[in-house]
Design a protein around this motif. Sequence first.
Motif, PDB file in Angstrom:
ATOM      1  N   GLU A  84       0.834  -1.210   0.000  1.00 11.91           N
ATOM      2  CA  GLU A  84       0.000   0.000   0.000  1.00 11.91           C
ATOM      3  C   GLU A  84       0.870   1.263   0.000  1.00 11.91           C
ATOM      4  OE1 GLU A  84      -2.945   1.797   3.282  1.00 11.91           O
ATOM      5  OE2 GLU A  84      -3.216  -0.354   2.935  1.00 11.91           O
ATOM      6  N   GLN A  85       1.888   1.276   0.868  1.00 13.10           N
ATOM      7  CA  GLN A  85       2.754   2.460   0.980  1.00 13.10           C
ATOM      8  C   GLN A  85       3.577   2.666  -0.289  1.00 13.10           C
ATOM      9  OE1 GLN A  85       3.004   4.725   3.578  1.00 13.10           O
ATOM     10  NE2 GLN A  85       1.184   3.690   4.325  1.00 13.10           N
ATOM     11  N   LEU A  86       4.089   1.557  -0.838  1.00 18.18           N
ATOM     12  CA  LEU A  86       4.914   1.685  -2.042  1.00 18.18           C
ATOM     13  C   LEU A  86       4.085   2.124  -3.239  1.00 18.18           C
ATOM     14  CD1 LEU A  86       7.325  -1.381  -1.667  1.00 18.18           C
ATOM     15  CD2 LEU A  86       7.771   1.024  -1.168  1.00 18.18           C
ATOM     16  N   ALA A  87       2.839   1.629  -3.309  1.00 17.62           N
ATOM     17  CA  ALA A  87       1.955   2.046  -4.400  1.00 17.62           C
ATOM     18  C   ALA A  87       1.689   3.546  -4.316  1.00 17.62           C
ATOM     19  CB  ALA A  87       0.649   1.260  -4.337  1.00 17.62           C
ATOM     20  N   LEU A  88       1.520   4.004  -3.081  1.00 18.77           N
ATOM     21  CA  LEU A  88       1.270   5.435  -2.855  1.00 18.77           C
ATOM     22  C   LEU A  88       2.476   6.257  -3.293  1.00 18.77           C
ATOM     23  CD1 LEU A  88      -1.077   7.018  -1.486  1.00 18.77           C
ATOM     24  CD2 LEU A  88       0.306   7.047   0.578  1.00 18.77           C
ATOM     25  N   LEU A  89       3.664   5.759  -2.919  1.00 13.76           N
ATOM     26  CA  LEU A  89       4.895   6.466  -3.294  1.00 13.76           C
ATOM     27  C   LEU A  89       5.109   6.438  -4.806  1.00 13.76           C
ATOM     28  CD1 LEU A  89       7.419   5.353  -0.514  1.00 13.76           C
ATOM     29  CD2 LEU A  89       6.473   7.624  -0.880  1.00 13.76           C
ATOM     30  N   GLN A  90       4.754   5.296  -5.405  1.00 14.83           N
ATOM     31  CA  GLN A  90       4.907   5.168  -6.865  1.00 14.83           C
ATOM     32  C   GLN A  90       4.002   6.179  -7.576  1.00 14.83           C
ATOM     33  OE1 GLN A  90       3.877   1.290  -8.446  1.00 14.83           O
ATOM     34  NE2 GLN A  90       5.710   1.325  -9.729  1.00 14.83           N
ATOM     35  N   LYS A  91       2.775   6.278  -7.053  1.00 16.18           N
ATOM     36  CA  LYS A  91       1.822   7.227  -7.644  1.00 16.18           C
ATOM     37  C   LYS A  91       2.344   8.660  -7.497  1.00 16.18           C
ATOM     38  CE  LYS A  91      -3.040   8.500  -7.234  1.00 16.18           C
ATOM     39  NZ  LYS A  91      -4.197   8.421  -6.346  1.00 16.18           N
ATOM     40  N   LEU A  92       2.876   8.939  -6.323  1.00 11.74           N
ATOM     41  CA  LEU A  92       3.425  10.277  -6.061  1.00 11.74           C
ATOM     42  C   LEU A  92       4.587  10.566  -6.996  1.00 11.74           C
ATOM     43  CD1 LEU A  92       3.572  12.794  -4.144  1.00 11.74           C
ATOM     44  CD2 LEU A  92       5.217  11.504  -2.803  1.00 11.74           C
ATOM     45  N   ALA A  93       5.484   9.566  -7.126  1.00 13.64           N
ATOM     46  CA  ALA A  93       6.664   9.748  -7.967  1.00 13.64           C
ATOM     47  C   ALA A  93       6.266   9.947  -9.431  1.00 13.64           C
ATOM     48  CB  ALA A  93       7.583   8.530  -7.840  1.00 13.64           C
ATOM     49  N   SER A  94       5.335   9.134  -9.913  1.00 18.61           N
ATOM     50  CA  SER A  94       4.966   9.267 -11.330  1.00 18.61           C
ATOM     51  C   SER A  94       4.251  10.588 -11.575  1.00 18.61           C
ATOM     52  CB  SER A  94       4.129   8.067 -11.791  1.00 18.61           C
ATOM     53  OG  SER A  94       2.870   8.119 -11.208  1.00 18.61           O
ATOM     54  N   THR A  95       3.405  11.010 -10.624  1.00 14.80           N
ATOM     55  CA  THR A  95       2.720  12.303 -10.785  1.00 14.80           C
ATOM     56  C   THR A  95       3.732  13.446 -10.794  1.00 14.80           C
ATOM     57  OG1 THR A  95       0.843  11.399  -9.586  1.00 14.80           O
ATOM     58  CG2 THR A  95       0.902  13.786  -9.832  1.00 14.80           C
ATOM     59  N   GLY A  96       4.664  13.375  -9.846  1.00 11.73           N
ATOM     60  CA  GLY A  96       5.675  14.421  -9.764  1.00 11.73           C
ATOM     61  C   GLY A  96       6.517  14.494 -11.026  1.00 11.73           C
ATOM     62  N   LEU A  97       6.914  13.337 -11.535  1.00 10.72           N
ATOM     63  CA  LEU A  97       7.748  13.290 -12.755  1.00 10.72           C
ATOM     64  C   LEU A  97       6.997  13.816 -13.968  1.00 10.72           C
ATOM     65  CD1 LEU A  97       9.574   9.891 -12.145  1.00 10.72           C
ATOM     66  CD2 LEU A  97      10.634  12.167 -12.230  1.00 10.72           C
TER      67      LEU A  97
END
Lengths: 103, 312
Positions: A84-97
């Motif tokens: 759950e946490q990694l998915a959240l971070l992945q979403k954050l990272a892809s949005t930021g990029l």
Amino acid sequence: MNLADFGRFSDPALLILSSLADGSKHGYAMMSDIETITGVRLGPGTLYGALARLEASGLIKALPSKDRRRPYQLTAKGIGALREQLALLQKLASTGLKRLASA
Amino acid sequence: MNVRGWLVQLYPRSWRERYGEEFNALLEECLHTPLDMVDILFGALDAHLELSHEMNWRSMNMNNKLRTSILMVFAAYIAFIVAGMSIYGFADDSPFIPMMKTNLLLSISWRTIQAGAVMALAAIVIGGAPLAWTVIRRVFTSQRKDLQLLLVPGYAFLALVLYFGTMVYLSFTTAILNPPATSTAHGLMWGLISVFILGALASTVAVWKVVSNTDVEQEAFPILGKDIKIKVYEFAFTPAIVATISMIGMFIASIIWFWQAFSARPDLLATHQGPMMTDTRVALTLTLILMAGAVVTSCSGLIRGRSSQKTA
């Protein structure tokens, strides 16, 4: 389970869960692994503050001690929380990029 | 005992029973820098503040977070009392008292401080009464050794009385405390202030530890022949908000009071107008820092408590 409930230990808790993702480890092995993969060196007090919280929350469990060193491993609940946490971070990272790319 | 052993000893006993051996083994391999020691000190402090008495260590449930929230407001209130005594020391027997009859802002700010003090005290007493009653009742129903910590406020008060008594004795038998104040007199006054502050600090830590180790969520109170169940921490939360608002009000009023007082008499800044004849600037700065710290701590406690209620 929201790691944000761990307060100042939420980041160390995520690092520990990530370190245990490929198998059980004892404290020093976790510290070394985390330092290798992230460059962050967790202090011993921080490591055990987070470990105790993770264990109390049922995200990790202690295995029998070997030569005074006790290994820990992820529980099913811990695997779920890590995903759950990694998915959240992945979403954050892809949005930021994406936003950076379009800026 | 080596350094590692001492560092492990800093943790609570039940924590050591669970993690002590493996933690010691870890320290053999990774205790390299002074920063590691600082990290361990913070870890031990954290363990003492959060430890629940049972081995279900650090269950991060709503009740624990709410308990910490209430204790943070309580600790902030005690710090505010210390700061409040300091403000009283500034005003007591000072030229500011007659000035309050002519300076409206000075008078209003002083009244606001007084009103805030009454409101905060009432909130703490009302909110803390069920919790205090529950903890004290446990003293008589359990044999826990750490409940003896509840005697610490009594010892602190005794130490203060003894110190003050010694000063009174010296004032009658010697000329040490006669004006003009000497460095010895200033030292004795700072000693009294230190005993008071250390006593307040020790009492707060002791109460915090006992309450932290007392696993209470709901307690039945015999009221008018019926057993009324009260969730003691939830009950204390609204009074904690009132106490925090009062502290914020008193902090703002104190700034205004100091500003008005020393704008009218800037010459007093360079004297010993602080409580117990202490240096004005030092006492003023320390008082405001203490108040600001208390307000920040209390607000942080409320935010923590509010977040625990949202996640419940």
